[in-house]
Design a protein around this motif. Structure first.
Motif, PDB file in Angstrom:
ATOM      1  N   VAL A 146       0.842  -1.204   0.000  1.00 34.56           N
ATOM      2  CA  VAL A 146       0.000   0.000   0.000  1.00 34.56           C
ATOM      3  C   VAL A 146       0.873   1.248   0.000  1.00 34.56           C
ATOM      4  N   LEU A 147       1.899   1.246   0.857  1.00 36.85           N
ATOM      5  CA  LEU A 147       2.733   2.440   0.952  1.00 36.85           C
ATOM      6  C   LEU A 147       3.549   2.655  -0.306  1.00 36.85           C
ATOM      7  N   ALA A 148       3.972   1.546  -0.937  1.00 42.40           N
ATOM      8  CA  ALA A 148       4.662   1.695  -2.226  1.00 42.40           C
ATOM      9  C   ALA A 148       3.741   2.392  -3.223  1.00 42.40           C
TER      10      ALA A 148
ATOM     11  N   PHE B 222       2.814   4.701  13.095  1.00 39.80           N
ATOM     12  CA  PHE B 222       3.176   5.891  13.873  1.00 39.80           C
ATOM     13  C   PHE B 222       4.598   5.763  14.404  1.00 39.80           C
ATOM     14  N   ALA B 223       4.871   4.609  15.016  1.00 40.06           N
ATOM     15  CA  ALA B 223       6.178   4.419  15.648  1.00 40.06           C
ATOM     16  C   ALA B 223       7.297   4.537  14.617  1.00 40.06           C
ATOM     17  N   SER B 224       7.160   3.826  13.501  1.00 40.14           N
ATOM     18  CA  SER B 224       8.250   3.817  12.529  1.00 40.14           C
ATOM     19  C   SER B 224       8.387   5.178  11.864  1.00 40.14           C
ATOM     20  N   GLU B 225       7.247   5.854  11.660  1.00 36.98           N
ATOM     21  CA  GLU B 225       7.273   7.181  11.063  1.00 36.98           C
ATOM     22  C   GLU B 225       8.060   8.144  11.955  1.00 36.98           C
ATOM     23  N   PHE B 226       7.801   8.042  13.257  1.00 34.95           N
ATOM     24  CA  PHE B 226       8.472   8.941  14.198  1.00 34.95           C
ATOM     25  C   PHE B 226       9.969   8.657  14.267  1.00 34.95           C
TER      26      PHE B 226
ATOM     27  N   ALA C 156       9.430  16.879  10.813  1.00 32.10           N
ATOM     28  CA  ALA C 156       9.033  16.017   9.693  1.00 32.10           C
ATOM     29  C   ALA C 156       8.316  14.781  10.205  1.00 32.10           C
ATOM     30  N   ALA C 157       8.826  14.239  11.303  1.00 31.56           N
ATOM     31  CA  ALA C 157       8.188  13.045  11.869  1.00 31.56           C
ATOM     32  C   ALA C 157       6.761  13.354  12.294  1.00 31.56           C
TER      33      ALA C 157
ATOM     34  N   VAL D  41       0.907  13.164  11.482  1.00 34.09           N
ATOM     35  CA  VAL D  41      -0.385  13.831  11.309  1.00 34.09           C
ATOM     36  C   VAL D  41      -1.020  13.390   9.991  1.00 34.09           C
ATOM     37  N   ARG D  42      -0.181  13.230   8.949  1.00 36.85           N
ATOM     38  CA  ARG D  42      -0.713  12.787   7.655  1.00 36.85           C
ATOM     39  C   ARG D  42      -1.293  11.378   7.758  1.00 36.85           C
ATOM     40  N   VAL D  43      -0.558  10.507   8.456  1.00 39.42           N
ATOM     41  CA  VAL D  43      -1.055   9.137   8.630  1.00 39.42           C
ATOM     42  C   VAL D  43      -2.388   9.169   9.378  1.00 39.42           C
ATOM     43  N   ALA D  44      -2.432   9.998  10.428  1.00 41.09           N
ATOM     44  CA  ALA D  44      -3.663  10.081  11.222  1.00 41.09           C
ATOM     45  C   ALA D  44      -4.816  10.610  10.384  1.00 41.09           C
ATOM     46  N   LYS D  45      -4.521  11.606   9.541  1.00 39.25           N
ATOM     47  CA  LYS D  45      -5.567  12.172   8.686  1.00 39.25           C
ATOM     48  C   LYS D  45      -6.084  11.125   7.714  1.00 39.25           C
ATOM     49  N   ALA D  46      -5.138  10.370   7.128  1.00 36.13           N
ATOM     50  CA  ALA D  46      -5.541   9.329   6.175  1.00 36.13           C
ATOM     51  C   ALA D  46      -6.380   8.272   6.871  1.00 36.13           C
TER      52      ALA D  46
END
Lengths: 255, 135
Positions: A241-243, B64-68, B103-104, B109-114
């Protein structure tokens, strides 16, 4: 996989072993490892599934064909939902990616099998490949306008340097987070599994009381195995999905 | 009536019959859409409410964790590398570490919005719950 005596080494399963040496490149050993073997097995299995599934070409699918068709249409719908009709060109790429990660994840769950995706080198290479593809496709399709990705609309001019810095870092963080997530999930899951399985062996060595006590870790091992199956499928899905999501940025840099 | 569209019983698909070759791409596309639409009404929504809500949440937590971690890590590495190149010890490290943190957070926030766009606000509330502003 009990180590010496009754000590269990949960890291031992991640060791790379040279199966046979192919040759030398610039003084570096170039060998066929257990990791390469399981990558080959994963590719062969996914090829076999699709080949055996598409061989009958029946109008009413049998078991194999049904699985292969579901597999295909699942990824196909995913690509179409995220990338739209113009993203069809990326379907073979995403499908290969998904099949590879899914099969290596599942193969790793079989006892004594090596988990290819628990190596950061593998997940990192896949993620870098995706991000390089995003860059190449974006630059080829939009030229220098692709870098408009780093300049959001409607930002005051004095804030622009900071926002652009943040956007660039967040773009560069994508392959890192993509690879770390898959790697971390598989590594952590397999270590936890080995540790709980090791408790069973250690406790059972204590005699009858230990046998009773080993029921708890045994239950946990069974439960975690089920969870790991879920994680294996889910992480392959998330990776694909992320790709797709990142490739969407290459197709439409202005979000 | 619809004799032409029925299978010939051999179980073969593909360009067996002459009229199959005449089907143009857009016609095929239209028929595929019709099939999908009719399938969608008959099949239960497997992806939407497949009971794997908690699984999706676990995946979200890991995102979230990996994004941060990735944001801060990449920011720190860029800053450290620039300092190493330019010999300006902690300045770039500090700036880019903060930038990476930003950036993290942006990514999270983008992930949460999605994630929120998939589950509209209030959908997880029980039906007919009291709305404060109306009462």
């Amino acid at each position: 996989m009990a180590g010496t005596a009754d000590r269990v080494d949960p890291i031992h399963q991640f060791h790379i072993v040279d199966l046979f040496q192919i040759g030398q490149i610039g003084g570096m050993k170039f060998a066929f490892t257990n990791s390469a073997l399981f990558m080959l097995i994963a590719v062969a299995l996914s090829f076999l599934l699709l080949y055996a599934g598409s061989a009958p070409r029946a109008l009413v699918p049998g078991r194999f064909q049904s699985v292969a068709e579901e597999f295909y249409s699942f990824v196909h719908n995913l690509v179409r939902q995220v990338l739209g009709e113009e993203g069809k060109a990326f379907f073979p790429f995403i499908f290969c990616l998904f099949a590879f990660v899914l099969f290596t994840n599942f193969l790793g769950l079989i006892p004594y099998f090596f988990t290819v995706t628990s190596q950061l080198v593998i997940t990192g290479t896949l993620a870098l490949f995706i991000i390089l593809m995003v860059l190449v496709v974006g630059l080829a399709k939009h030229g220098l306008k692709f870098f408009g990705l780093f300049v959001p609309h409607g930002v005051p001019i004095f804030l622009l340097p900071f926002i652009s810095l943040i956007e660039i870092i967040s773009f560069l963080a994508r392959p890192v987070s993509l690879s770390l997530r898959l790697f971390g999930n598989m590594l952590a899951g397999h270590i936890v599994l080995k540790v709980f399985a090791g408790f069973i062996v250690s406790l059972a060595g204590l005699g009858f009381g230990g046998w009773i006590g080993a029921i708890g870790p045994l239950f946990m091992t069974v439960a975690i195995t089920a969870l790991e199956f879920l994680v294996a499928a889910l992480q392959a899905f998330v990776f694909a999905v992320l790709a797709c999501v990142y490739l969407k940025d290459a197709l439409h840099p202005h979000h | 009536m619809a004799n032409k569209n029925r299978p010939d019983g051999t179980g073969e698909t593909g360009r067996g019959n002459q009229h199959d070759a005449e089907i143009r791409d857009d016609d095929l596309e239209r028929r595929r859409r019709e099939l999908e639409a009719s399938l969608a009404t008959r099949l239960p929504n497997r992806l939407e409410d497949g009971g794997s809500d908690s699984a999706g949440n676990v995946a979200l937590v890991f995102r979230f964790a990996s994004e941060f971690v990735a944001g801060v890590l990449v920011g720190g590495l860029i800053g450290w590398g620039l300092d190493w190149l330019l010999g300006s010890s902690p300045i770039f490290l500090i700036v880019f570490l903060l930038g990476g943190f930003g950036a993290a957070l942006t990514n999270m926030v983008r992930v949460a919005k999605a994630a929120q766009a998939k589950v509209p606000l209030g959908k997880d509330l029980p039906a007919g719950s009291v709305d404060d502003e109306d009462s």
